[in-house]
Every structure is written in structure tokens, then in C-alpha cells.
Design an enzyme around this catalytic site. Sequence first.
Site, mmCIF file in Angstrom:
data_model
loop_
_atom_site.group_PDB
_atom_site.id
_atom_site.type_symbol
_atom_site.label_atom_id
_atom_site.label_comp_id
_atom_site.label_asym_id
_atom_site.label_seq_id
_atom_site.Cartn_x
_atom_site.Cartn_y
_atom_site.Cartn_z
ATOM 1 N N HIS A 57 0.824 -1.227 0.000
ATOM 2 C CA HIS A 57 0.000 0.000 0.000
ATOM 3 C C HIS A 57 0.855 1.272 0.000
ATOM 4 O O HIS A 57 0.493 2.276 0.619
ATOM 5 C CB HIS A 57 -0.967 0.015 1.194
ATOM 6 N N ASN A 130 -10.390 -3.276 1.867
ATOM 7 C CA ASN A 130 -9.980 -3.304 0.464
ATOM 8 C C ASN A 130 -11.197 -3.100 -0.433
ATOM 9 O O ASN A 130 -12.333 -3.125 0.042
ATOM 10 C CB ASN A 130 -9.351 -4.663 0.112
ATOM 11 N N TYR A 340 0.203 -4.158 11.625
ATOM 12 C CA TYR A 340 0.031 -2.752 11.218
ATOM 13 C C TYR A 340 0.698 -1.787 12.206
ATOM 14 O O TYR A 340 1.514 -0.954 11.803
ATOM 15 C CB TYR A 340 -1.453 -2.427 11.006
#
Length: 488
Positions: A57, A130, A340
Amino acid sequence: MSDNKKPTVTTSQGYPIPYPFETQRVGEHGPLLLQDFNLIDSLAHFDRERIPERVVHAKGSGAYGYFEVTDDITDICGSAFLDTVGKKTKTFVRFSTVGGEAGSADAARDPRGFAIKFYTEEGNLDWVYNNTPVFFIRDPIKFPHFIHTQKRNPQTHLKDANMFWDYMTQNQESVHQFMVLFSDRGTPATFRNMNGYSGHTYKWSNKKGEWFYVQVHLITDQGIKNLNNEEAGKMSGENPDHAQEDLFNSIAKGDFPSWTVYIQVMTEAQAKELPFSVFDLTKVWSHKDFPLRRVGKLTLNENPQNYFAEVEQAAFSPSHTVPYQEASADPVLQSRLFSYPDTHRHRLGTNYAQIPVNCPYAKTFNPVIRDGPMCINGNYGAAPNYISTLENPVEYKTQSNFNYQANQETWQGPALPYHWKVGGDIDYAQARALYQNVLSKQPGQQRNLAHNIAVHVANAVPVIQDRVFDVFAKVDPKLSNDIKTELI
Ligand code: NDP
């Protein structure tokens, strides 16, 4: 700008610089002086301008907006930002491609990230979604392997169709996501013209302590619009930033994009009746059996002022959540809960939550989360840096009105290595439904799918091409034949 509003140029420490292009030298053409703080500070800062780009990303676009509740779902979720119809919550959204580098083309065939930060009164909630309702893997350990196959060959530094299809054909649980990726939805016309999906199953609960499995859908109000393979290739060359340009310009001229937000809801008893696991990220929930229920609307109406500060430094995580919304046991989601924030600590530092775009509007207080590099929020001042007891009403208040879920799932068993192997036709059935029931009703879309796969597989060696024919034959023999026919 009038002269008295123009900022005075200074050093980073505030010393006014009347002539910013001057450097201190010995005589007019002599060597530079080490005492020239502005020159050295400017060069040293320039040398450090880049932070590590996201491994996935990396290329993204962002905007602010708001979420408005349009329908009461307090029977499903007790989160405060959902408690009243008409209530608005500020949001920041970042769209992205997945596999390419920060300078790569927006029109690449790739899933798109659709990450939303809600600045709620109960803290920040991130929906890190997504534009596809399923994903390539359901075993989290496969993530780095799979992503490497989408990136560059370690020797040639080129994208590599052999790596790509070699992995796919030997990990066939990914076939459903590959079908979506190689349909024209794999190359959305803009970020505004695509949907967002939680993909994962989440657990939401109401204030009575009842809990539900939930999937979230954000359906574009602009309508789905895609590029075909050739249009996407042309766009990549002519305007690699077309989706950034489209998003920024639309918002700048007041054409605010929006998405209608729906949920699908499933009880634990219903989950037990499914022909697949509710934690299997390669599966969707049938619309017929689990109808979409409207919740609200997400609108984007404000461009960021500074790309680096607000978009590049935006830090989302599925573990940033609010009361009454939590992760399910989906193992890929569980691994993201760790991965993350780990990325953010690496890219932005341990105090990434203090960066304005990431900073909760809700007041935060945790006496052990303090110090560390770039601590700029006052560090909780003189408050003690520990808690000695939960019954400490003097310094700290603990939340007393939170209803924990009743009848929780219980997990028990030995610690065992487990690999979620491809389990028979069930892993092809939804890909088949997409091909036979959905694409068949959209003129040209079955053909485009076969074409889009064929032009990519053309770059793989014959032995891998044969494996590709075999996988797609399990979806539908016609699809396999059409791919083969295009290749010959
Ligand atoms: P439905 O006929 O109710 O759902 C079909 C859905 O497919 C549509 O609502 C649309 O989802 C989506 N769709 C339409 N065109 C495409 C395309 N070109 N590429 C990908 N998705 C498309 O049937 P089911 O619920 O039984 O699902 C059948 C198949 O549809 C699934 O196996 C899955 O592949 C696909 N699908 C299902 C979704 C779901 O949540 N049930 C979501 C997306 C795809 P949308 O309205 O979200 O655009």
C-alpha cells in the site's frame, strides 16, 4: 498575500534569513564554513526527508470527510458514534494500490486499499478495508510469501509472471480473489468508482451484551466504473497518478464522493451451519442469506493541506477500535492486529499516534504509554507513570458502564501447528458463482476475464501456463479453454 502576511524565512531555530540563497564562504569563491548553520541544517534535513515507504500500500491518496448514521443499528452495535440517526463523525480516508512502489501507476491491476479512520468520542476506529470482498490467503504466514510474488524478482528486479502464477497455482484457495482481480474490477476507473469491503468477519455487540458476526460493505454512490486491460495500460503510461488527480480535483471543485455503508449480520448459530468457516477470508457471505442492512453514509469533502504530513504519515490498524467492535478469530485479521502498528512504529516511530492525522480527538490517558522519540504531547505531565491498583479512584477513573459480551466463544485445545489446506470444491464454488451467475449477466465480462488472465500468463513458462489452465478449469472449463485459446 499582502507583505505583512508573508512568513519570514528563518533557520529551523527561528533566526531570520534575509537572503536564503546565501552561503557563508571564505572570500567570494573560497570554501564553505562549518559555522553556516542554515546550509548544514538544510542539507542534513534534506538527506533525511524520506521515511521508509510502506512495504504494501505504498502508493496512496487521502481525504477528510464525515460518516453520518442514516439507520438505527443499536440492536447490533453499541458504539457511541452509531448511537443516533443523523450523528456525524469526522473521518480520514486513504486509498491505495497494494504491490507497487510509492511512484507506481494508479491504474495497475491490483486490489485497492480503502482505509478509514473515524475520530469518535470513544477514540479512533480504523476500518482497514480493500475494494474486494475476499483475499488471496487465509493462513497469515503466507502473507510475506504471497506479497513477494507480486513484487520484483530478487535478481532481475522485474515483475515476474512465473513467480506470480507459480505461487497462485499451488495455493488455490486464492482462486476467488484472482477472479475478482483479473475481472475489470481489478482496474477501477478511479477511487471514487469502487466499493470497499471489510472482507474479514468482525464481532460487534450491543449494549445488552449480545454479539454478532458482521461484514461491512461500502457501496460507491458514484457507481462502479472500471478500465479494461488496454485502457489501464494506456492510463499507466499517460498519467500514472490519474486516481490521485481525480480524487483531489473532484473534492477541490465540490463534487464530493460518497459511499453508502451496509452491514451483513450473522449469528453464531448461523455460522455453524455455513459450508465454510466464518473466519475464511477467501469467502463472501451470500447476499440472499445475509441481506445488506444500511447503516450510514461516508462522504469525502476536504483535501489534505500537506500530502506528507497527512497522507504519508496516516497510520491505520484494525487493532485501533472502539467499544462494541472487535476482531474475530480470523487468523489473517489477528495477524494484522500486530503487523500494522508494528509497521507504524518502524516507519513513524513509537509515538506515531501523536502525529496530528493519527491523534484521537477523544482524550487519551494511559500512564505507561509515555516517553520515547518525538514525544510532543506533554507526556501526561506530572501524573504518576504507573498504576498500582485498578481501585485507584484518586488519580485514574476506569470505565464502569461497559457491558461485556455474554455467551462468548470459547477456545480450547493443544498448541498445534496448523495449515488451512485447500479443501475441495468449496474453495472453487464462489469463484464459479462469480463467473457463471454474475459475470455472465454483464456483457463482455467473461471474455474480458479470460483475456486479462491470458495476457498476463503469456509471460510465464509453458509448464506454469498448464497449471493455470488446470486451476481455472476447476472454476469452469469454458474459462480455462478461453484463456488457452487466447494464448495459442
Ligand atoms: P449476488 O448476485 O447477490 O451478488 C453478486 C455481487 O457480485 C453483486 O452484488 C456485486 O457486489 C458483485 N459483482 C458484480 N459484478 C462483479 C464483478 N465484475 N466482479 C466482482 N464482483 C462483482 O450473489 P451472491 O451473494 O451469491 O454472490 C455471488 C458471487 O458474487 C460471489 O461468489 C462473489 O464472487 C461475488 N460477490 C459477492 C459479494 C457478497 O458480499 N455476497 C460481494 C462482491 C462480490 P457489490 O454489490 O458489492 O458490487
